[in-house]
Design a protein around this motif. Structure first.
Motif, short mmCIF file in Angstrom:
data_model
loop_
_atom_site.label_atom_id
_atom_site.label_comp_id
_atom_site.label_asym_id
_atom_site.label_seq_id
_atom_site.Cartn_x
_atom_site.Cartn_y
_atom_site.Cartn_z
N ILE A 256 45.33 29.90 30.26
CA ILE A 256 44.15 30.52 30.84
C ILE A 256 44.23 30.35 32.35
CG2 ILE A 256 41.63 30.45 30.97
CD1 ILE A 256 41.60 29.30 28.16
N TYR A 258 42.46 31.77 36.27
CA TYR A 258 41.15 32.18 36.77
C TYR A 258 41.28 32.92 38.09
CZ TYR A 258 39.51 28.76 33.35
OH TYR A 258 39.28 28.07 32.19
N GLU A 320 36.72 43.50 38.32
CA GLU A 320 36.40 43.15 36.94
C GLU A 320 37.32 43.85 35.94
OE1 GLU A 320 32.31 44.03 36.36
OE2 GLU A 320 31.59 42.25 37.42
N LEU A 323 40.41 41.85 34.71
CA LEU A 323 40.30 40.70 33.82
C LEU A 323 40.82 41.07 32.44
CD1 LEU A 323 36.71 39.49 34.82
CD2 LEU A 323 38.90 38.64 35.67
N GLY A 324 41.13 40.06 31.63
CA GLY A 324 41.60 40.32 30.27
C GLY A 324 42.88 39.58 29.97
N THR A 325 43.60 40.10 29.00
CA THR A 325 44.81 39.44 28.50
C THR A 325 46.06 40.10 29.06
OG1 THR A 325 43.71 38.81 26.44
CG2 THR A 325 46.12 38.83 26.43
N HIS A 342 45.43 34.62 29.71
CA HIS A 342 44.07 35.16 29.70
C HIS A 342 43.47 34.96 31.08
CE1 HIS A 342 44.39 35.42 25.33
NE2 HIS A 342 44.83 34.16 25.33
N LEU A 343 43.28 36.08 31.81
CA LEU A 343 42.74 36.02 33.16
C LEU A 343 41.21 36.12 33.06
CD1 LEU A 343 43.37 35.89 36.19
CD2 LEU A 343 43.40 38.39 36.21
N ARG A 344 40.53 35.08 33.53
CA ARG A 344 39.07 35.01 33.43
C ARG A 344 38.44 34.81 34.80
NH1 ARG A 344 38.60 30.97 28.12
NH2 ARG A 344 39.61 32.40 26.63
N GLU A 345 37.15 35.19 34.88
CA GLU A 345 36.41 35.04 36.12
C GLU A 345 35.85 33.63 36.22
OE1 GLU A 345 32.71 37.13 38.60
OE2 GLU A 345 33.18 37.76 36.55
N ALA A 346 35.84 33.08 37.42
CA ALA A 346 35.28 31.75 37.66
C ALA A 346 34.61 31.74 39.01
CB ALA A 346 36.37 30.68 37.59
N ALA A 445 40.82 29.24 40.96
CA ALA A 445 40.40 30.64 40.98
C ALA A 445 40.57 31.28 42.35
CB ALA A 445 38.95 30.74 40.53
#
Length: 488
Positions: A256, A258, A320, A323-325, A342-346, A445
């Protein structure tokens, strides 16, 4: 007959055959009647015969071991047809005359860049002294046809866990079956706990990483007879290196990562770090939600340079939709592996608390502290930039409104790992100059909001005031201490 006994007999026979080739005479020699000495790596000095395989590079030396003077033009090699061999006419067959190392004797070296069967024949080294006396010595060159190995490769490889077989068999040009011996790179018998030997083949049924760089020496011994002379062994050798290919490996199958999504222009990096791969990974392909990422102005792939293998996908001005896989396909030509990210927002780090600790002549000491005591992602570094006050004012805006691009193009940048005490001394400044400073903290992040301050290094007047202040303060301190002591 048991395998160990058969190996012992074969080894004993091999030693006898090799010994028979050199037992009678194992080096060149001269005499008073003829001071010419001819030598070569593959020469039989009893018969003055050199036997080699076609295609080999070869050199034959002829030294005139006499105190008599001889001009270099009077020491020559002659071809079987009687023609002189010089150093210019034929690039594949030429002679070079020089003085032998360690002595003053004249020496001419006959060079074959690649011998052929047509080169078979008699070659004569002739020397004529200053007094007109001539000496000659002749050798016989026998060039045998090349042998054809069943497998010509000298490097064999297979994937980890797969079998590998080394074939040491040959197709003899004479039609006879040569004797074949297999050994490791040190000349020792192959380890039967690793290798299974069947005829002229050696097999490892399941490659392991520790098998990398093993070597197998294939040695063939074929008997050859020249005229009525006794048979003698002709030895050929091929070394085969073992390579163990592996899938590209990662620390984990998934990770994961960020990024921060806000009104700043930010770059997000999707990392694909390889912990082990042989051969090294040559190509990386990234997929976003199962669609291949095409390289554009926003997306680019950077490969690591150096010992650490890996690559990262850089996303410029991340939003945005990014973001996602992501899937990273690492390809080392022999095999492929997939790592999922998995790129996620932080949240970005909060703006730091910055305190001026001390201004010096060419440095300033700052204390940078985090005001967020329980961040979702820990702060890992602090970014510190500074530029001269005049340069900041040339931007035409207030210090707090200077753009990122202006900071990047005009400021001095440094990034320091977080220190427990939060104290950072920035040196290399000019004395008596005012600077504009920008501080912001960084987590996995990205970077957080910045704090912009002004601070000035000390000039000579400041230093003089400090010196005079310390001079006045010291007697007062001593007097106070004495006064306190008198009334204790």
């Amino acid at each position: 007959m048991g395998r160990p006994l058969a190996k012992m007999l074969f080894f004993f026979a091999t030693c006898l055959l090799l010994a028979s080739a050199v037992s009678a005479s194992d080096g060149p020699s001269s005499n008073e009647e003829n001071p010419i000495v001819i030598s070569s790596e593959n020469m039989d000095y009893d018969t003055n015969t050199i036997t080699v395989r076609e295609g080999k590079k070869m050199m034959v030396s002829c030294v005139f071991e006499s105190s008599e003077q001889i001009h270099k033009s009077d020491l020559i090699w002659k071809q079987p047809n009687g023609n002189n061999i010089d150093g210019e006419t034929n690039p594949s067959l030429f002679a070079v005359v020089l003085n032998e190392r360690g002595s003053k004797h004249r020496k001419t070296s006959l060079h074959f860049s690649s011998v052929h069967t047509r080169d078979t024949g008699l070659y004569t080294c002739s020397a004529r002294t200053a007094g007109g006396e001539t000496f000659e010595k002749t050798i016989k060159l026998v060039v045998l046809p090349t042998i054809e190995w069943n497998d010509k490769e000298t490097v064999k490889g297979a994937l980890l866990g797969e079998p590998i077989t080394i074939d040491c068999g040959v197709k003899s040009p004479s039609g006879s079956d040569p004797m074949i011996q297999m050994s490791n790179g040190n000349g020792e018998t192959l380890d039967e706990e690793i290798w299974t030997i069947a005829g002229n083949e050696a097999t490892i049924h399941s490659l392991k990483k520790e098998h990398a760089n093993l070597a197998v020496s294939c040695i063939t011994i074929e008997m050859h007879q020249e005229g009525n002379n006794e048979e003698f062994p002709v030895v050929d050798r091929k070394d085969v290196k073992i390579e163990v290919y592996t899938l590209p490996e990662f620390a984990t199958d998934e990770s994961i990562q960020y990024t921060v999504i806000d009104n700043h222009v930010r770059d997000a990096n999707v990392y694909c770090n390889v912990t082990h791969s042989f051969p090294p990974v040559r190509h990386y392909t990234f997929y976003h939600n199962d669609e291949e990422v095409k390289l554009t102005d926003r997306f680019n792939i950077f490969m690591n340079v150096g010992r650490n293998q890996g690559a990262h996908l850089r996303i410029h001005n991340v939003n945005e939709n990014d973001l996602g896989t992501y899937k990273c396909e690492a390809n080392n030509i022999k095999a492929k592996s997939i790592h999922t990210v998995h790129l996620r927002e932080a949240n970005a780090p909060a703006e730091p608390k910055v305190t001026l600790v001390e201004a010096k002549k060419i440095s300033i000491v700052w204390k940078v502290e985090s005001i967020d005591r329980d961040p979702a992602l820990p702060v890992t570094a602090v970014e510190i930039r500074h530029l001269r006050a005049g340069t900041a004012e040339a931007s035409g805006v207030a210090d707090e409104d200077i753009s990122d691009s202006y900071w990047k193009s005009h400021s001095i940048f440094m990034q320091r790992n977080i220190k427990e005490d939060g104290v950072y001394e920035i040196s290399g400044l000019r004395h008596g100059h005012e600077y504009v400073w920008r501080f912001r903290q960084i987590n996995e992040a990205g970077f957080g909001d910045s704090v912009v301050l002004r601070a000035k290094t000390l000039d000579d007047n400041d230093l003089e005031l400090m010196d005079s202040s310390s001079t006045i303060t010291l007697p007062l301190t001593i007097a106070t201490l004495l006064f306190v002591r008198l009334f204790v």
